[in-house]
Motif scaffolding. Structure first.
Motif, PDB file in Angstrom:
ATOM      1  N   THR A 211       0.851  -1.203   0.000  1.00 27.61           N
ATOM      2  CA  THR A 211       0.000   0.000   0.000  1.00 27.61           C
ATOM      3  C   THR A 211       0.881   1.245   0.000  1.00 27.61           C
ATOM      4  OG1 THR A 211      -0.130   0.084   2.408  1.00 27.61           O
ATOM      5  CG2 THR A 211      -1.873  -1.126   1.258  1.00 27.61           C
ATOM      6  N   GLY A 212       0.308   2.361  -0.360  1.00 28.30           N
ATOM      7  CA  GLY A 212       0.990   3.657  -0.327  1.00 28.30           C
ATOM      8  C   GLY A 212      -0.010   4.783  -0.173  1.00 28.30           C
ATOM      9  N   ALA A 213       0.384   5.826   0.519  1.00 32.94           N
ATOM     10  CA  ALA A 213      -0.507   6.972   0.748  1.00 32.94           C
ATOM     11  C   ALA A 213       0.338   8.217   1.013  1.00 32.94           C
ATOM     12  CB  ALA A 213      -1.445   6.690   1.932  1.00 32.94           C
ATOM     13  N   PHE A 214      -0.361   9.312   1.129  1.00 28.57           N
ATOM     14  CA  PHE A 214       0.314  10.590   1.414  1.00 28.57           C
ATOM     15  C   PHE A 214      -0.341  11.248   2.639  1.00 28.57           C
ATOM     16  CE2 PHE A 214       1.013   9.837  -3.074  1.00 28.57           C
ATOM     17  CZ  PHE A 214       2.364  10.101  -3.202  1.00 28.57           C
ATOM     18  N   GLN A 215       0.485  11.663   3.604  1.00 31.00           N
ATOM     19  CA  GLN A 215      -0.013  12.386   4.790  1.00 31.00           C
ATOM     20  C   GLN A 215       0.206  13.875   4.580  1.00 31.00           C
ATOM     21  OE1 GLN A 215       1.590  11.035   8.507  1.00 31.00           O
ATOM     22  NE2 GLN A 215       1.054  12.938   9.598  1.00 31.00           N
ATOM     23  N   PRO A 216      -0.887  14.665   4.587  1.00 32.29           N
ATOM     24  CA  PRO A 216      -0.719  16.099   4.320  1.00 32.29           C
ATOM     25  C   PRO A 216      -0.087  16.828   5.520  1.00 32.29           C
ATOM     26  CG  PRO A 216      -2.999  15.617   4.838  1.00 32.29           C
ATOM     27  CD  PRO A 216      -2.292  14.297   4.786  1.00 32.29           C
ATOM     28  N   ALA A 217       0.741  17.830   5.243  1.00 28.33           N
ATOM     29  CA  ALA A 217       1.281  18.732   6.275  1.00 28.33           C
ATOM     30  C   ALA A 217       0.529  20.054   6.127  1.00 28.33           C
ATOM     31  CB  ALA A 217       2.774  18.934   6.095  1.00 28.33           C
ATOM     32  N   ILE A 218      -0.231  20.417   7.168  1.00 27.43           N
ATOM     33  CA  ILE A 218      -1.098  21.594   7.106  1.00 27.43           C
ATOM     34  C   ILE A 218      -0.328  22.844   7.509  1.00 27.43           C
ATOM     35  CG2 ILE A 218      -3.249  22.619   7.934  1.00 27.43           C
ATOM     36  CD1 ILE A 218      -3.568  20.057   6.285  1.00 27.43           C
ATOM     37  N   GLY A 219      -0.406  23.875   6.703  1.00 24.35           N
ATOM     38  CA  GLY A 219       0.164  25.183   7.019  1.00 24.35           C
ATOM     39  C   GLY A 219      -0.937  26.188   7.324  1.00 24.35           C
ATOM     40  N   VAL A 220      -0.585  27.279   7.993  1.00 23.77           N
ATOM     41  CA  VAL A 220      -1.559  28.308   8.381  1.00 23.77           C
ATOM     42  C   VAL A 220      -1.069  29.664   7.896  1.00 23.77           C
ATOM     43  CG1 VAL A 220      -2.729  29.456  10.288  1.00 23.77           C
ATOM     44  CG2 VAL A 220      -2.286  27.001  10.409  1.00 23.77           C
ATOM     45  N   ILE A 221      -1.953  30.405   7.254  1.00 26.03           N
ATOM     46  CA  ILE A 221      -1.664  31.771   6.821  1.00 26.03           C
ATOM     47  C   ILE A 221      -2.440  32.735   7.730  1.00 26.03           C
ATOM     48  CG2 ILE A 221      -1.885  33.445   4.962  1.00 26.03           C
ATOM     49  CD1 ILE A 221      -1.638  31.182   2.980  1.00 26.03           C
ATOM     50  N   ASN A 222      -1.715  33.660   8.404  1.00 27.70           N
ATOM     51  CA  ASN A 222      -2.346  34.681   9.241  1.00 27.70           C
ATOM     52  C   ASN A 222      -2.517  35.969   8.439  1.00 27.70           C
ATOM     53  OD1 ASN A 222      -2.382  33.197  11.797  1.00 27.70           O
ATOM     54  ND2 ASN A 222      -0.161  33.369  11.711  1.00 27.70           N
ATOM     55  N   SER A 223      -3.696  36.548   8.510  1.00 23.72           N
ATOM     56  CA  SER A 223      -3.943  37.831   7.834  1.00 23.72           C
ATOM     57  C   SER A 223      -4.751  38.734   8.770  1.00 23.72           C
ATOM     58  CB  SER A 223      -4.698  37.619   6.526  1.00 23.72           C
ATOM     59  OG  SER A 223      -5.954  37.020   6.773  1.00 23.72           O
ATOM     60  N   GLY A 224      -4.419  40.016   8.800  1.00 22.59           N
ATOM     61  CA  GLY A 224      -5.135  40.949   9.665  1.00 22.59           C
ATOM     62  C   GLY A 224      -4.207  42.062  10.146  1.00 22.59           C
ATOM     63  N   VAL A 225      -4.423  42.515  11.393  1.00 25.33           N
ATOM     64  CA  VAL A 225      -3.693  43.661  11.944  1.00 25.33           C
ATOM     65  C   VAL A 225      -3.041  43.257  13.259  1.00 25.33           C
ATOM     66  CG1 VAL A 225      -3.880  46.016  12.806  1.00 25.33           C
ATOM     67  CG2 VAL A 225      -5.296  45.283  10.875  1.00 25.33           C
ATOM     68  N   LEU A 226      -1.794  43.660  13.461  1.00 27.75           N
ATOM     69  CA  LEU A 226      -1.087  43.460  14.719  1.00 27.75           C
ATOM     70  C   LEU A 226      -0.780  44.829  15.325  1.00 27.75           C
ATOM     71  CD1 LEU A 226       0.417  41.627  16.758  1.00 27.75           C
ATOM     72  CD2 LEU A 226       2.463  41.919  15.344  1.00 27.75           C
ATOM     73  N   LEU A 227      -1.311  45.076  16.531  1.00 25.76           N
ATOM     74  CA  LEU A 227      -1.076  46.349  17.243  1.00 25.76           C
ATOM     75  C   LEU A 227      -0.036  46.121  18.323  1.00 25.76           C
ATOM     76  CD1 LEU A 227      -1.806  49.306  17.934  1.00 25.76           C
ATOM     77  CD2 LEU A 227      -3.612  48.406  19.419  1.00 25.76           C
ATOM     78  N   ARG A 228       1.114  46.818  18.224  1.00 29.44           N
ATOM     79  CA  ARG A 228       2.175  46.711  19.207  1.00 29.44           C
ATOM     80  C   ARG A 228       2.133  47.927  20.134  1.00 29.44           C
ATOM     81  NH1 ARG A 228       7.486  46.774  16.167  1.00 29.44           N
ATOM     82  NH2 ARG A 228       8.322  46.411  18.260  1.00 29.44           N
ATOM     83  N   VAL A 229       2.157  47.684  21.440  1.00 26.20           N
ATOM     84  CA  VAL A 229       2.201  48.756  22.440  1.00 26.20           C
ATOM     85  C   VAL A 229       3.650  48.875  22.900  1.00 26.20           C
ATOM     86  CG1 VAL A 229       1.327  49.573  24.660  1.00 26.20           C
ATOM     87  CG2 VAL A 229      -0.152  48.220  23.163  1.00 26.20           C
ATOM     88  N   THR A 230       4.315  49.932  22.443  1.00 25.93           N
ATOM     89  CA  THR A 230       5.736  50.102  22.747  1.00 25.93           C
ATOM     90  C   THR A 230       5.988  51.168  23.802  1.00 25.93           C
ATOM     91  OG1 THR A 230       5.957  51.714  20.943  1.00 25.93           O
ATOM     92  CG2 THR A 230       6.377  49.391  20.424  1.00 25.93           C
ATOM     93  N   ASP A 231       4.983  51.959  24.180  1.00 22.87           N
ATOM     94  CA  ASP A 231       5.172  53.018  25.163  1.00 22.87           C
ATOM     95  C   ASP A 231       3.846  53.269  25.871  1.00 22.87           C
ATOM     96  OD1 ASP A 231       6.401  54.889  26.683  1.00 22.87           O
ATOM     97  OD2 ASP A 231       6.747  56.341  25.088  1.00 22.87           O
TER      98      ASP A 231
END
Length: 304
Positions: A211-231
């Motif tokens: 027998t033979g098969a393929f195991q998928p490797a799942i990736g994740v794409i993040n999209s949106g806004v990142l707010l950094r508080v530096t002060d």
């Protein structure tokens, strides 16, 4: 008579205050070494190993009499620091000595009332401060209310309320809340708002018996806004100063100022537009009353 607070610049010096009595004058490091050494010797000789009974009382009285020789303003706080943990009669005698030294002693009492850790001793020092407050006391209070140390400023505000130093109202107004910088190392915080999309990033072949098969490797794409508080800025509300301010102004003005809260602009507007004219009218009424009394006395003298 109070003057209006200027629209720009620092809060003016408290009217009638003597700015010579700062921490550098009352508690100098260099000059204090000699004074502290002499006072330490008196403490060892007359207080530390004193015998008991009447002899002890006489010995302590002799030591307290020697302390009266220290009249230099720069020697008073070092004296208090050296004898601060002696018995109550010694500490009380030191405060009484300050009380007898006029302006330098009044400044030392104000310093103790603001800087000592023991509330009981702060109250004892406050009780010995003359009313109305002298220029030396007002100078110490002015310096303390401008301190960046919240504890010192709060205690100075409490002292203002205890001795009813109306001259310090402008400083109380602007010392009741401060904006402090936050010590930072890297980001203080961050907030991410976005979505994640999954996809097949890769496939891994899997081989078995016939027998033979393929195991998928799942990736994740993040999209949106990142707010950094530096002060950030932290607002510190000095409640003791605020309480003294409200109590002092309400009692003198005859109306409650509690509704002003910590609104600096409201306090500033009230002081310039309402309180200063009120004090001027009050002074004019007193002057008219004094003139009327003078005329009455003069008329009585003529009749006599």
């Amino acid at each position: 008579m109070p003057s209006s607070i200027p629209a720009t610049g620092a809060v003016p010096t408290t009217p009638g205050s003597d700015g010579r009595f700062t921490d550098d004058v009352l508690a100098p490091i260099a000059h204090a070494r000699d004074d502290a050494s002499r006072i330490r010797q008196i403490r060892r000789e007359y207080f530390a190993n004193a015998p008991s009974g009447e002899r002890a009382k006489a010995r302590r009285a002799e030591g307290l009499a020697k302390l009266a020789a220290f009249t230099d303003p720069a020697a008073m706080v070092p004296m208090y620091a050296e004898l601060r943990h002696e018995s109550n009669d010694v500490v009380t005698a030191v405060l009484d000595h300050f009380q007898a030294q006029r302006e330098p002693g009044q400044a030392a009492l104000a310093w103790v009332a603001i800087n000592d850790e023991d509330e009981r001793l702060r109250n004892e020092a406050t009780r010995r401060i003359a009313r109305p407050a002298s220029p030396a006391v007002l100078g110490v209070i002015d310096n303390a209310l401008r301190s960046n140390t919240h504890m010192v400023a709060n205690r100075a505000g409490a002292l203002v309320g205890s001795i009813s130093a109306l001259q310090a109202i402008p400083l109380l107004i602007f010392a009741q809340a401060t904006r402090d910088r936050v010590e930072k190392s890297g980001d203080l915080a961050w907030i991410a708002i976005g979505t994640q999309t999954s996809y097949v990033a890769n496939v891994v072949p899997v081989v078995g018996n016939n027998t033979g098969a393929f195991q998928p490797a799942i990736g994740v794409i993040n999209s949106g806004v990142l707010l950094r508080v530096t002060d950030a800025v932290v607002v510190t509300y000095r409640t003791e100063i605020h309480t003294s301010l409200v109590n002092l102004t309400s009692a003198d003005w005859g109306q409650s100022t509690e509704s002003f809260g910590y609104d600096m602009h409201r306090w500033y507007t009230w002081f310039n537009d309402e309180y200063v004219p009120f004090k001027k009218r009050q002074a004019e009424d007193v002057a008219r009353l004094e003139r009327a009394r003078k005329l009455e006395r003069e008329a009585a003298d003529e009749d006599a």
